[in-house]
Every structure is written in C-alpha cells, then in structure tokens.
Scaffold this motif. Structure first.
Motif, short mmCIF file in Angstrom:
data_model
loop_
_atom_site.label_atom_id
_atom_site.label_comp_id
_atom_site.label_asym_id
_atom_site.label_seq_id
_atom_site.Cartn_x
_atom_site.Cartn_y
_atom_site.Cartn_z
N ARG A 28 55.20 43.11 -10.94
CA ARG A 28 55.31 44.45 -10.38
C ARG A 28 54.78 44.56 -8.96
N CYS A 29 53.73 43.84 -8.66
CA CYS A 29 53.09 43.96 -7.34
C CYS A 29 52.67 42.59 -6.83
N PRO A 30 53.62 41.81 -6.37
CA PRO A 30 53.26 40.46 -5.91
C PRO A 30 52.33 40.47 -4.70
N ASP A 31 52.23 41.61 -4.00
CA ASP A 31 51.35 41.69 -2.83
C ASP A 31 49.90 41.97 -3.21
N ILE A 32 49.64 42.39 -4.44
CA ILE A 32 48.26 42.60 -4.89
C ILE A 32 47.60 41.24 -5.07
N GLU A 33 46.39 41.12 -4.57
CA GLU A 33 45.64 39.87 -4.70
C GLU A 33 44.45 40.11 -5.63
N PRO A 34 44.65 39.92 -6.93
CA PRO A 34 43.55 40.15 -7.87
C PRO A 34 42.43 39.12 -7.69
N LEU A 35 41.27 39.50 -8.16
CA LEU A 35 40.13 38.61 -8.24
C LEU A 35 39.94 38.30 -9.72
N TYR A 36 39.84 37.03 -10.07
CA TYR A 36 39.71 36.60 -11.46
C TYR A 36 38.29 36.09 -11.69
N ALA A 37 37.64 36.58 -12.75
CA ALA A 37 36.25 36.20 -12.98
C ALA A 37 35.99 35.88 -14.45
N ASN A 38 35.17 34.87 -14.62
CA ASN A 38 34.64 34.53 -15.94
C ASN A 38 33.16 34.90 -15.89
N HIS A 39 32.75 35.86 -16.72
CA HIS A 39 31.36 36.31 -16.74
C HIS A 39 30.57 35.71 -17.92
N GLY A 40 31.18 34.81 -18.67
CA GLY A 40 30.54 34.29 -19.87
C GLY A 40 30.67 35.26 -21.03
N THR A 41 30.42 36.54 -20.77
CA THR A 41 30.56 37.58 -21.79
C THR A 41 31.95 38.23 -21.76
N ALA A 42 32.67 38.04 -20.66
CA ALA A 42 33.98 38.68 -20.50
C ALA A 42 34.82 37.88 -19.51
N TRP A 43 36.15 38.00 -19.70
CA TRP A 43 37.12 37.49 -18.72
C TRP A 43 37.70 38.70 -18.03
N SER A 44 37.75 38.68 -16.69
CA SER A 44 38.12 39.87 -15.95
C SER A 44 39.13 39.60 -14.85
N ILE A 45 40.00 40.61 -14.67
CA ILE A 45 40.88 40.68 -13.50
C ILE A 45 40.46 41.94 -12.76
N TYR A 46 40.18 41.79 -11.47
CA TYR A 46 39.79 42.93 -10.63
C TYR A 46 40.87 43.17 -9.57
N LEU A 47 41.12 44.44 -9.26
CA LEU A 47 42.04 44.81 -8.19
C LEU A 47 41.71 46.22 -7.72
N HIS A 48 42.30 46.62 -6.62
CA HIS A 48 42.10 47.96 -6.08
C HIS A 48 43.30 48.84 -6.36
N ASP A 49 43.04 50.12 -6.63
CA ASP A 49 44.14 51.08 -6.69
C ASP A 49 44.48 51.49 -5.25
N PRO A 50 45.48 52.35 -5.04
CA PRO A 50 45.90 52.68 -3.67
C PRO A 50 44.82 53.30 -2.79
N GLU A 51 43.77 53.87 -3.38
CA GLU A 51 42.71 54.46 -2.57
C GLU A 51 41.43 53.64 -2.62
N ARG A 52 41.59 52.36 -2.95
CA ARG A 52 40.53 51.36 -2.91
C ARG A 52 39.47 51.54 -3.99
N ASN A 53 39.76 52.29 -5.06
CA ASN A 53 38.86 52.27 -6.21
C ASN A 53 39.00 50.89 -6.85
N PHE A 54 37.89 50.29 -7.20
CA PHE A 54 37.87 48.94 -7.74
C PHE A 54 38.06 49.01 -9.24
N LEU A 55 39.11 48.37 -9.76
CA LEU A 55 39.47 48.40 -11.18
C LEU A 55 39.21 47.04 -11.81
#
Length: 195
Positions: free
Chosen positions: A108-135
């Motif tokens: 859907r959004c090939p221009d989005i550059e997610p951040l992928y993280a392993n926290h040991g307790t969770a696996w996460s994908i982070y990205l920003h919405d259009p107004e830069r809220n961190f999801l």
C-alpha cells in the motif's frame, strides 16, 4: 497513599483522541491504510470530529478532531516521536499477522520506511502517520526481560529463527522469565498495591 489507590475502581484503556491539522488526510490514512471504519462524524465544541474503530464492541478507538496548532513544535529530544504523544500502539495476534501487516504496508505504501524492532518481550513495526504521530504495531513474545531492549528485527526470517533469536536476546537481558510467570508476579504486585 495506599488508601487513595485502593478506592480507584478497576478500569481499562479504551480510546484516544488526536488533534489534527488535516482531518481528511488523517481519516484517509487510518481508513485506507490501517483498516479503521468511520463510525460517526460531526461537530462539537467548535471541532470537526471523526470517530474510528476496528472493533464493533468499541464505538471508537480513535477520534480525530480539528484544532492542532499550526505552530506546534517538533519533539526536540527525539524527532522520531511526536511532540506530545510518544507513540500509539496496536497489538496484533501473532507473528504471521505481523508479517502479513508488513506485506500490506509494503504493497500500500512502498514509500513508508518502517522501523523494525525486537524488544525481547515484543516484535514491533514502527511508522509515522501523515502528521508524524509515531505508531507501533506489535506482537507479544512468550518471554519477559527488563526493558528497554531494542535490536533490529528481520521479518524475512522464518518464524522459528525469529523465535530462537528472540529467546536468546531475552535471556541475555536481566530478569528473564516466561511471560506467564511475569504476569503472575506483576499481578501480585498490583494486588498488593491495592490491598
């Protein structure tokens, strides 16, 4: 202090509202990109409002409202995070669901550059919405280890390899335990606070 805490009835987090400068753009992102449904819209107290949910048991999980100040400064400590809200997190059922969500993002959004993280307790994908809220979109792992822990996550690996790497990461940290054991211990601590 304990007497006051004991009088607070049990509650759970339900929903949140975001002030927005472009409510239409934000609505399109949460509906088209993240699969929310508009459950209502209207105006109250001088604000246009859009109510969004992904669960028929919740009238809304997010409400978007006009009125975000145009001059709201960016986060000066870490521009990755929003100016007021550090992040908004959404739980997924399991690792295959997280991988499916990642594939959805890439389609859907090939221009989005997610951040992928392993926290040991969770696996996460982070990205920003259009107004830069961190999801954050995450899945709990079977383990607990003291936080914060952050290691890059490669969702291209097979599930067994991700599980093995995560268990090693969690065991390297302090306070390792199966998550079920940690939940029993933290429940006891919470109950003791309210006793």
């Amino acid at each position: 202090m304990n007497e006051v805490i004991a009088r607070v009835p049990h509650f759970r987090f339900s929903h949140m509202g975001l002030c927005t400068s472009d409510i239409g753009r934000m609505e399109r992102f949460y509906v088209d990109m993240l699969g929310f449904t508009v459950t209502d819209r209207g105006n109250a107290l001088g604000c246009d409002l859009v109510f969004l949910s992904r669960d028929p048991m919740d009238h809304h999980q997010i409400v978007l409202g006009t009125g975000r100040p145009a001059d709201l400064p960016a986060n000066t400590a870490n521009p990755m995070f929003g100016p007021c809200i550090n992040q908004i997190s959404f739980a997924l059922a399991d690792l295959p669901a997280l991988k499916a969500f990642d594939a959805h993002l890439r389609r859907r959004c090939p221009d989005i550059e997610p951040l992928y993280a392993n926290h040991g307790t969770a696996w996460s994908i982070y990205l920003h919405d259009p107004e830069r809220n961190f999801l954050e979109f995450f899945v709990d792992t079977p383990w607990y280890c003291a936080q914060p822990v952050f290691e890059p996550l490669d969702l291209g690996l097979d599930d067994d390899e991700i599980l093995a790497r995560t268990e090693r990461l969690a065991r390297e940290g302090s306070s390792f335990s199966p998550i079920a054991d940690w939940r029993v211990a933290i429940r006891s601590a919470m109950d003791a606070r309210l006793a």
